[in-house]
Design a protein around this motif. Structure first.
Motif, mmCIF file in Angstrom:
data_model
loop_
_atom_site.group_PDB
_atom_site.id
_atom_site.type_symbol
_atom_site.label_atom_id
_atom_site.label_comp_id
_atom_site.label_asym_id
_atom_site.label_seq_id
_atom_site.Cartn_x
_atom_site.Cartn_y
_atom_site.Cartn_z
ATOM 1 N N MET A 49 49.070 31.784 37.215
ATOM 2 C CA MET A 49 48.596 31.881 38.589
ATOM 3 C C MET A 49 49.804 31.984 39.506
ATOM 4 S SD MET A 49 46.205 29.255 40.810
ATOM 5 C CE MET A 49 44.730 29.691 39.874
ATOM 6 N N ILE A 50 49.607 32.609 40.678
ATOM 7 C CA ILE A 50 50.688 32.728 41.661
ATOM 8 C C ILE A 50 50.202 32.200 43.004
ATOM 9 C CG2 ILE A 50 52.224 34.320 42.885
ATOM 10 C CD1 ILE A 50 51.996 36.224 40.492
ATOM 11 N N LEU A 51 50.965 31.253 43.563
ATOM 12 C CA LEU A 51 50.725 30.753 44.922
ATOM 13 C C LEU A 51 51.736 31.456 45.814
ATOM 14 C CD1 LEU A 51 50.181 26.930 44.275
ATOM 15 C CD2 LEU A 51 48.519 28.808 44.195
ATOM 16 N N LEU A 52 51.255 32.274 46.755
ATOM 17 C CA LEU A 52 52.106 33.251 47.413
ATOM 18 C C LEU A 52 52.141 33.099 48.925
ATOM 19 C CD1 LEU A 52 53.789 35.860 47.065
ATOM 20 C CD2 LEU A 52 51.639 37.152 47.059
ATOM 21 N N ASP A 53 53.337 32.874 49.451
ATOM 22 C CA ASP A 53 53.534 32.864 50.897
ATOM 23 C C ASP A 53 53.482 34.308 51.401
ATOM 24 O OD1 ASP A 53 54.060 31.982 53.451
ATOM 25 O OD2 ASP A 53 56.236 31.913 53.153
ATOM 26 N N VAL A 54 53.177 34.503 52.685
ATOM 27 C CA VAL A 54 53.097 35.855 53.240
ATOM 28 C C VAL A 54 54.368 36.236 53.980
ATOM 29 C CG1 VAL A 54 51.909 37.347 54.879
ATOM 30 C CG2 VAL A 54 50.577 35.846 53.386
ATOM 31 N N VAL B 274 46.258 38.530 37.119
ATOM 32 C CA VAL B 274 46.739 37.172 37.378
ATOM 33 C C VAL B 274 46.195 36.697 38.731
ATOM 34 C CG1 VAL B 274 48.764 35.732 37.789
ATOM 35 C CG2 VAL B 274 48.838 37.522 36.039
ATOM 36 N N PRO B 275 45.538 35.517 38.795
ATOM 37 C CA PRO B 275 44.992 35.021 40.059
ATOM 38 C C PRO B 275 46.100 34.806 41.098
ATOM 39 C CG PRO B 275 44.068 33.808 38.218
ATOM 40 C CD PRO B 275 45.192 34.630 37.672
ATOM 41 N N VAL B 276 45.840 35.222 42.334
ATOM 42 C CA VAL B 276 46.785 35.061 43.433
ATOM 43 C C VAL B 276 46.086 34.335 44.588
ATOM 44 C CG1 VAL B 276 48.177 36.235 45.187
ATOM 45 C CG2 VAL B 276 48.110 37.122 42.837
ATOM 46 N N ILE B 277 46.695 33.230 45.027
ATOM 47 C CA ILE B 277 46.203 32.515 46.207
ATOM 48 C C ILE B 277 47.269 32.602 47.288
ATOM 49 C CG2 ILE B 277 45.471 30.297 47.170
ATOM 50 C CD1 ILE B 277 44.473 29.497 44.433
ATOM 51 N N PHE B 278 46.908 33.151 48.438
ATOM 52 C CA PHE B 278 47.846 33.208 49.559
ATOM 53 C C PHE B 278 47.894 31.830 50.235
ATOM 54 C CE2 PHE B 278 46.744 37.772 49.334
ATOM 55 C CZ PHE B 278 48.025 38.314 49.329
ATOM 56 N N LEU B 279 49.114 31.325 50.448
ATOM 57 C CA LEU B 279 49.332 30.089 51.212
ATOM 58 C C LEU B 279 50.205 30.457 52.410
ATOM 59 C CD1 LEU B 279 50.193 27.559 48.329
ATOM 60 C CD2 LEU B 279 47.948 28.115 49.279
ATOM 61 N N GLY C 158 43.622 39.653 46.737
ATOM 62 C CA GLY C 158 44.004 38.252 46.572
ATOM 63 C C GLY C 158 42.757 37.439 46.250
ATOM 64 N N ASP C 159 42.883 36.420 45.385
ATOM 65 C CA ASP C 159 41.705 35.661 44.968
ATOM 66 C C ASP C 159 41.259 34.667 46.029
ATOM 67 O OD1 ASP C 159 41.153 36.238 41.850
ATOM 68 O OD2 ASP C 159 43.297 36.389 42.257
ATOM 69 N N ASP C 160 42.199 34.212 46.862
ATOM 70 C CA ASP C 160 41.825 33.309 47.958
ATOM 71 C C ASP C 160 42.922 33.317 49.010
ATOM 72 O OD1 ASP C 160 40.349 31.447 49.449
ATOM 73 O OD2 ASP C 160 39.713 30.426 47.615
ATOM 74 N N TYR C 161 42.599 32.770 50.163
ATOM 75 C CA TYR C 161 43.530 32.803 51.297
ATOM 76 C C TYR C 161 43.424 31.450 52.012
ATOM 77 C CZ TYR C 161 45.856 34.850 55.430
ATOM 78 O OH TYR C 161 46.726 35.135 56.461
ATOM 79 N N LEU C 162 44.459 30.611 51.849
ATOM 80 C CA LEU C 162 44.477 29.277 52.465
ATOM 81 C C LEU C 162 45.578 29.218 53.516
ATOM 82 C CD1 LEU C 162 44.049 26.963 49.336
ATOM 83 C CD2 LEU C 162 42.271 27.914 50.822
ATOM 84 N N THR C 163 45.289 28.576 54.643
ATOM 85 C CA THR C 163 46.268 28.500 55.736
ATOM 86 C C THR C 163 46.932 27.125 55.778
ATOM 87 O OG1 THR C 163 44.520 27.842 57.297
ATOM 88 C CG2 THR C 163 45.045 30.205 57.120
ATOM 89 N N LYS C 164 48.192 27.134 56.234
ATOM 90 C CA LYS C 164 48.960 25.896 56.368
ATOM 91 C C LYS C 164 48.582 25.202 57.677
ATOM 92 C CE LYS C 164 52.860 27.949 53.850
ATOM 93 N NZ LYS C 164 54.258 28.410 53.915
ATOM 94 N N PRO C 165 48.644 23.857 57.711
ATOM 95 C CA PRO C 165 48.981 22.966 56.601
ATOM 96 C C PRO C 165 47.891 22.975 55.530
ATOM 97 C CG PRO C 165 48.212 21.697 58.466
ATOM 98 C CD PRO C 165 48.309 23.120 58.937
ATOM 99 N N ILE C 166 48.336 22.944 54.276
ATOM 100 C CA ILE C 166 47.433 23.112 53.145
ATOM 101 C C ILE C 166 46.667 21.827 52.873
ATOM 102 C CG2 ILE C 166 47.274 23.711 50.705
ATOM 103 C CD1 ILE C 166 48.144 25.995 52.496
#
Length: 394
Positions: A52-57, A80-85, A102-110
């Motif tokens: 899996m990849i946790l990916l900053d923009v 490969v699953p990708v979650i944007f952080l 992208g599999d999901d999109y989460l905003t900071k603060p996480i």
């Protein structure tokens, strides 16, 4: 802890974010990899194949969106699953991330609990897919291979209508997929050129369709003479053809036998002139030479042709032209006569010592008058007489 814990690639240009995420994920039994830029992330992903990849923009150089786009274009990483952080909270950015698969999109603060729940769900889903897909893929693959095999077989059969089997063995040694420019082999062959006399005058008195009809009938009869004698037609040249004979040790014998049969077959063809709307008999001239040629795929990457190239080809063509000058049906080179396995089977007559057009060296040429039922009485006497004439002693 699992024997093989999932490996998570963390991509962020802020070191502090690495530390917090690494500690969180390790506490849940995950292994982690880290990358501080988009370029580094792609390199690590291709080498390590993370789960899996946790990916900053927002990153210098390649941003997260560009990284995701390249991942989805890579056959080994596209699933490969990708979650944007990211700190980007606008709907446009969110939609952009989803459009790039992208599999999901989460905003900071996480929200850590939400992140861990989403990660666990995506990994379980990926595991379920990996278990079910192979069986489906296997069935699909079998079907595709079967269909592909049938298609290839059909293509191969159709291709043989345009490219002789003897050529396919040389230019496609491992099947149709192996055909490529430069597949070539040098070997000794006998080359036969056959030309129809007065073709232009004949075609002028007919429609193009009528000319096509009788040419096809004529070439069909010529092929019946060539194939049984272990030869194959390399190409049709309008009113002419070029054939190759490559049987080990018997190339010359096969070529001369085919040539005599072709002349006899023309007589049969001329018995059906009315069928083809022809008003005069067809006559042909044949030239044969033997030597080394390069046989293979010639042309350019986008357009190939199977053919033979070499002096032997040029000489055979020139000898065919000389049949007009000497009024002969078949002219062969001395090199061909010298390689006959059983010369006594043919009536051979020395014609002349000439330098064919475009050549620099003179050579002896012979007429093939037919197949002998017994050795011609004149033959032992003929050669010494020719030698004496050439030496100027008579």
């Amino acid at each position: 802890m699992q024997d093989n814990p999932p490996r998570i690639l963390l991509v962020d240009d802020e070191p502090d974010n690495f530390y917090l995420l690494e500690e969180l994920l390790k506490s849940q039994g995950y292994d982690t990899l880290t990358a501080a830029s988009g370029t580094e992330a792609l390199a690590i992903a291709r080498n390590e194949l993370p789960d899996m990849i946790l990916l900053d923009v927002m990153m210098p150089g390649l941003d997260g969106f560009e990284v995701c786009q390249q991942l989805r274009m890579d056959g080994g990483l596209q699933t490969v699953p990708v979650i944007f952080l990211t700190a980007l909270q606008d709907d446009t950015s969110r939609m952009r991330g989803l459009e790039l698969l992208g599999d999901d999109y989460l905003t900071k603060p996480i929200n850590h609990k939400l992140l861990l729940t989403k990660m666990a769900s995506l990994l379980r889903l990926q595991q379920m897919r990996s278990r079910s897909v192979p069986s489906q893929v296997n069935e699909q693959t079998k079907t595709q291979l079967s269909e592909s095999g049938n298609i290839n077989q059909i293509l191969a059969e159709k291709l043989r209508l345009f490219v002789p089997e003897q050529f396919l063995r040389r230019i496609a040694p491992r099947g149709l997929e192996s055909i490529q420019l430069g597949n070539v082999k040098e070997e000794e062959i006998a080359v036969l050129f056959c030309d129809i006399r007065g073709f232009t005058g004949i075609s002028e008195s007919q429609s193009a369709g009528e000319t096509f009809k009788w040419l096809n009938g004529f070439f069909t009869q010529m092929n019946v003479c060539i194939n049984p004698n272990n030869g194959f037609i390399d190409k049709y040249l309008g009113d002419a053809l070029m054939a190759i004979f490559d049987r080990a040790g018997l190339k010359a014998q096969d070529a001369l036998t085919a040539a005599v049969m072709m002349q006899q077959s023309v007589k049969e063809f001329n018995s059906n002139l009315v069928e083809y709307n022809l008003t005069q008999p067809i006559k042909i001239g044949i030239g044969i030479d033997m030597g080394i040629a390069a046989i293979g795929a010639l042309g350019a990457e986008g357009r190939l042709d199977s053919t033979a190239i070499g002096d032997v080809v040029n000489t055979a063509a020139r000898l065919q032209e000389l049949t007009k000058h000497y009024g002969c049906g078949i002219i062969v080179s001395k090199a061909t006569i010298a390689r006959l396995d059983r010369p006594e089977l043919f009536y051979l007559r020395w014609i002349d010592r000439v330098t064919p057009r475009g050549k620099q060296q003179a050579q002896d040429i012979y007429e093939v008058q037919g197949i002998a039922t017994q050795r011609a009485i004149a033959e032992p006497i003929l050669e010494p007489g020719v030698q004496a004439w050439q030496a100027g002693t008579i």
